[in-house]
Motif scaffolding. Sequence first.
Motif, PDB file in Angstrom:
ATOM      1  N   ARG A  92       0.832  -1.207   0.000  1.00 12.57           N
ATOM      2  CA  ARG A  92       0.000   0.000   0.000  1.00 12.57           C
ATOM      3  C   ARG A  92       0.871   1.264   0.000  1.00 12.57           C
ATOM      4  NH1 ARG A  92      -3.140  -2.341   4.303  1.00 12.57           N
ATOM      5  NH2 ARG A  92      -5.063  -3.298   3.531  1.00 12.57           N
TER       6      ARG A  92
ATOM      7  N   LYS B  78       0.784   4.278  -2.757  1.00 13.61           N
ATOM      8  CA  LYS B  78       0.517   5.668  -2.385  1.00 13.61           C
ATOM      9  C   LYS B  78       1.660   6.589  -2.800  1.00 13.61           C
ATOM     10  CE  LYS B  78      -0.663   8.567   1.606  1.00 13.61           C
ATOM     11  NZ  LYS B  78      -0.902   8.587   3.081  1.00 13.61           N
TER      12      LYS B  78
ATOM     13  N   ARG C 198      -3.729   3.627  -6.899  1.00 10.77           N
ATOM     14  CA  ARG C 198      -4.726   3.157  -5.937  1.00 10.77           C
ATOM     15  C   ARG C 198      -5.328   1.858  -6.436  1.00 10.77           C
ATOM     16  NH1 ARG C 198      -7.615   8.219  -7.419  1.00 10.77           N
ATOM     17  NH2 ARG C 198      -8.931   7.764  -9.232  1.00 10.77           N
TER      18      ARG C 198
END
Length: 360
Positions: free
Chosen positions: A281, A285, A290
């Motif tokens: 993740r 980011k 996403r």
Amino acid sequence: MLTNILLYLAAVDDEVTMAEAEYITECSDKLTAICDGANVMKSKAPINAADYVTSGEQPFTAQTGVSAVGEKKADAEASAQKAEELPKPSLEELMAELEELVGLGTVKREVKNLTNLIKVRKLREENGLPNSAMSLHMVFLGNPGTGKTTVARLMAGLYAAIGALSKGQLVEVDRSGLVAGYVGQTALKTQEVIQSALGGVLFIDEAYSLASGGENDFGREAIETLLKAMEDHRDDLVVIVAGYDEPMEKFINSNPGLQSRFNKYLYFPDYNGEELMAMFRMRCKKNGYRLTEEAETYAKEFFEDMYKNRDDNFGNGRDVRNRFEDIISRQANRLAAMEAPTKDDLMTITKEDFLVSAEE
């Protein structure tokens, strides 16, 4: 003595060129720097190799007005000065960066404890109070990709921020960066690395390989040179050795000098599925991507399976980085087939991107 020997070799063809003289001077300067770092007593100033040039060939110096040796020194000094001029991160910034690392709860606590201990020792010293002897050299145990190099870099900065080290740079090497192929060269090569690490942290990855050969292996010469430097420069050099658990324990126990100097151990465990997903993740980011809801669900299951089914080749954070790069490549192939991808398309990773990558 070295200058004399090299001049004799250069004159084997009855000529000494300016290029040869400049090379001899460079070698002599390097050896002098190493000897100074090792506190070797000077005898007398070396002779000037340029005084023995016999060739009438126009030297590089005459053509450009700059000595090749002088140019290298100037470049090195300019780089060092530039590095010193860069603002160093504060203790608070480095601590915040440490906290942002995924997992490593025990490692973070140990680093904070050690930093606090050193801060108090500095305060006692400033107030004229005694301190017991303490070694800052450490052993990092763990598999590849568990954050050892990252933590070593942060520790170098932290030690500099609290005044335990003068510069705070990290110099990372393995066996190939310390060991040479001929008798006597390993000590010189290792000394050069040590000189570059003074004021900071010398990080030796897979350090056990230095003791993996027989009695005549040059790795042992590197170990002895390191041990002497750790004693001579104990106030401004920290050495961190890293590698797999069992080989590192054998390495430390192979030499009484290593046992006495390395008495602090930090263990870096494998990242579990949840931590691997958190790292993925963070990469998304940081790079402006996403996940769709389907891709998010699939990714969680994928990294859980990656952890549960890990083998000796499990790369931890490196596997996450490789998987991310594969997915981005697959996403690019998918978008290239679209006539006019939108900004949202460019940012979105789908389950399809993950599936194709995982199946390959």
